[in-house]
Design a protein around this motif. Structure first.
Motif, PDB file in Angstrom:
ATOM      1  N   TRP A  31       0.867  -1.183   0.000  1.00 18.54           N
ATOM      2  CA  TRP A  31       0.000   0.000   0.000  1.00 18.54           C
ATOM      3  C   TRP A  31       0.901   1.230   0.000  1.00 18.54           C
ATOM      4  O   TRP A  31       1.655   1.463   0.942  1.00 18.54           O
ATOM      5  CB  TRP A  31      -0.911  -0.002   1.220  1.00 18.54           C
ATOM      6  N   SER A  33      -0.137   4.577  -0.667  1.00 16.31           N
ATOM      7  CA  SER A  33      -0.748   5.873  -0.360  1.00 16.31           C
ATOM      8  C   SER A  33      -0.341   6.331   1.041  1.00 16.31           C
ATOM      9  O   SER A  33      -0.202   5.517   1.956  1.00 16.31           O
ATOM     10  CB  SER A  33      -2.267   5.770  -0.449  1.00 16.31           C
ATOM     11  N   ASN A  35      -2.250   8.862   2.517  1.00 18.02           N
ATOM     12  CA  ASN A  35      -3.421   9.555   3.064  1.00 18.02           C
ATOM     13  C   ASN A  35      -4.709   8.730   3.002  1.00 18.02           C
ATOM     14  O   ASN A  35      -5.803   9.273   3.147  1.00 18.02           O
ATOM     15  CB  ASN A  35      -3.615  10.902   2.372  1.00 18.02           C
ATOM     16  N   SER A  36      -4.589   7.437   2.786  1.00 22.51           N
ATOM     17  CA  SER A  36      -5.767   6.562   2.735  1.00 22.51           C
ATOM     18  C   SER A  36      -5.362   5.138   3.088  1.00 22.51           C
ATOM     19  O   SER A  36      -4.170   4.807   3.134  1.00 22.51           O
ATOM     20  CB  SER A  36      -6.414   6.591   1.342  1.00 22.51           C
ATOM     21  N   THR A  39      -9.965  -1.011   2.274  1.00 19.63           N
ATOM     22  CA  THR A  39     -11.107  -1.454   3.086  1.00 19.63           C
ATOM     23  C   THR A  39     -11.287  -2.966   3.040  1.00 19.63           C
ATOM     24  O   THR A  39     -12.090  -3.513   3.801  1.00 19.63           O
ATOM     25  CB  THR A  39     -12.398  -0.783   2.607  1.00 19.63           C
ATOM     26  N   VAL A  49       0.935   6.857   7.253  1.00 13.09           N
ATOM     27  CA  VAL A  49      -0.345   7.285   6.667  1.00 13.09           C
ATOM     28  C   VAL A  49      -1.017   8.274   7.606  1.00 13.09           C
ATOM     29  O   VAL A  49      -1.158   8.001   8.809  1.00 13.09           O
ATOM     30  CB  VAL A  49      -1.273   6.079   6.426  1.00 13.09           C
ATOM     31  N   LEU A  51      -4.626  10.133   7.863  1.00 14.42           N
ATOM     32  CA  LEU A  51      -5.977  10.136   7.319  1.00 14.42           C
ATOM     33  C   LEU A  51      -6.690  11.443   7.661  1.00 14.42           C
ATOM     34  O   LEU A  51      -6.440  12.043   8.710  1.00 14.42           O
ATOM     35  CB  LEU A  51      -6.771   8.959   7.876  1.00 14.42           C
ATOM     36  N   THR A  52      -7.597  11.848   6.790  1.00 14.29           N
ATOM     37  CA  THR A  52      -8.488  12.967   7.084  1.00 14.29           C
ATOM     38  C   THR A  52      -9.916  12.479   7.288  1.00 14.29           C
ATOM     39  O   THR A  52     -10.792  13.280   7.635  1.00 14.29           O
ATOM     40  CB  THR A  52      -8.450  13.999   5.943  1.00 14.29           C
ATOM     41  N   ASN A  53     -10.145  11.206   7.064  1.00 13.05           N
ATOM     42  CA  ASN A  53     -11.465  10.609   7.266  1.00 13.05           C
ATOM     43  C   ASN A  53     -11.278   9.191   7.792  1.00 13.05           C
ATOM     44  O   ASN A  53     -10.210   8.586   7.615  1.00 13.05           O
ATOM     45  CB  ASN A  53     -12.269  10.595   5.969  1.00 13.05           C
ATOM     46  N   VAL A  55     -11.961   5.060   8.173  1.00 12.25           N
ATOM     47  CA  VAL A  55     -12.001   3.969   7.207  1.00 12.25           C
ATOM     48  C   VAL A  55     -12.981   2.914   7.711  1.00 12.25           C
ATOM     49  O   VAL A  55     -12.862   2.447   8.856  1.00 12.25           O
ATOM     50  CB  VAL A  55     -10.603   3.349   7.017  1.00 12.25           C
TER      51      VAL A  55
END
Length: 379
Positions: A31, A33, A35-36, A39, A49, A51-53, A55
């Protein structure tokens, strides 16, 4: 021919050993990324990583969706004010691993005071890495049972509460279950009177691993079963009313507490049971204002440092506490020695001025003999 065959076998073995793990169904997709997160599937992080939201793994219903995530020594963070980082829905299954050993998922930096690093409505298994809560009203792992029994299993790694004034390492809802087979649960919180617990609520099974806290280790008004592992509590080991401590075969339970092993739950009938284990504390239970039995002891060894912790009031029946502090079966009473029969006296006098029968017979025979002699002399 044999040498050639052995060489071929050795070559094949080496090739198999070096083959990618994907051949055996254990492949990890990298993986990349920062910022994500995925799932579902099987992934290995290649960088930190942020995150702004949150998972979400799985859904409210439907077939099981599984995410296996190897932290690989990296850190996952969340910024903003979300209530969780990883949300495992009813059909979700989350497996956390860490092949390096320094990986972490933390809510450090979240702007709200309430956040669960991992919130579980489905199932979760933690094999490695550190799951960390840093917030006053948060928890590192929240197992939330609603429409079905949610579950979380700790087999390795660490679940950590770093907030010193409160919060939980593990919070378990009444219909949910938390199982600890290994790893570490650590909380740095004490709370008022040292009653903030590292593991709180729900159905709890502890078969191994270690719980460390300056406060209370385990609090629950549901069933709690301890069959192995180690507990180090600064105040109380247990605040429970349905606890059974019964070491499994080949396992030990070692408990130390700064104040007492038990802090009885108020307004509840306390039916705790200790069947074995090693306990080190100033006393077994904090005094309880109710008449209900706080704990029944049928086994175990109880000490307060180098002294004996007196638990005699909590045991009964055919049990005692011996000089080593161990609760053991009461020794059987020594058999009584049979009384030897009295020897006959040499004197015919029995001491009550009566003549024994054999003495009377002797007198009669003597009289008859004397009569016979007298008659012969007369004739």
């Amino acid at each position: 021919m044999k040498k050639r065959l052995l060489a071929i076998i050795a070559t094949v073995a080496m090739v198999v050993a070096m083959m990618p793990s994907m051949v055996f169904g254990e492949s990890y997709t990298e993986w990349t990324s920062d910022n994500s997160l995925p799932t579902s599937g099987t992934y290995k992080l290649t960088k930190n990583v942020t995150l702004t939201n949150n998972v979400t793994i799985g859904a409210w219903s439907g077939s099981t969706s599984t995410l296996t995530l190897d932290l690989n020594g990296y850190t996952v963070k969340l910024t903003g004010s979300k209530n969780n980082i990883l949300y495992v829905q009813n059909s979700g299954k989350l497996i956390i691993e860490d092949s390096v050993g320094t990986g972490k998922i933390t809510n450090e930096g979240v702007t709200t005071t309430t956040n669960y690093v991992i919130q579980v409505k489905g199932s979760c298994e933690i094999k490695g890495g550190t799951i960390e809560n840093t917030l006053s009203s948060g928890a590192a792992v929240h197992v939330q049972g609603e429409t079905k029994q949610a579950s979380c299993i700790l087999n390795g790694g660490k679940i950590l509460n770093s907030y010193a004034s409160g919060a939980k390492a593990v919070n378990v809802a009444s219909k949910a279950i938390f199982t600890m087979n290994g790893g570490i649960v650590e909380s740095k919180a004490t709370g008022t009177g040292g009653e903030t617990s590292a593991i709180n609520g729900g159905l709890i099974e502890i078969a191994g691993g270690k719980i460390v806290t300056p406060g209370t280790a385990v609090e629950s008004n549901n069933d709690v079963k301890v069959t192995g592992g180690e507990i180090e509590a600064g105040t109380y080991a247990f605040k429970t009313n349905k606890l059974v401590v019964d070491p499994a075969e080949g396992k030990t339970v070692d408990v130390s507490a700064g104040v007492s092993v038990f802090n009885p739950l108020l307004n509840n009938s306390n039916n705790n049971s200790i069947k074995g284990g090693n306990f080190d504390a100033p006393m077994l239970s904090k005094p309880c204002e109710y008449d209900d039995s706080v704990v029944g002891v049928t086994g175990g060894t109880f000490k307060n440092g180098n002294e004996i912790m007196d638990v005699k009031e909590f045991i009964g029946g055919e049990l005692i506490q011996d000089a080593s502090g161990a609760v053991v079966e009461k020794p059987a009473p020594a058999p009584t020695q049979p009384t030897a029969p009295a020897k006959p006296t040499d004197s015919p006098n029995t001491g009550d001025n009566t003549v024994a029968p054999f003495a009377v017979a002797g007198l009669v025979l003597a009289a008859m003999a004397a009569a016979v002699v007298a008659r012969r002399r007369y004739n």
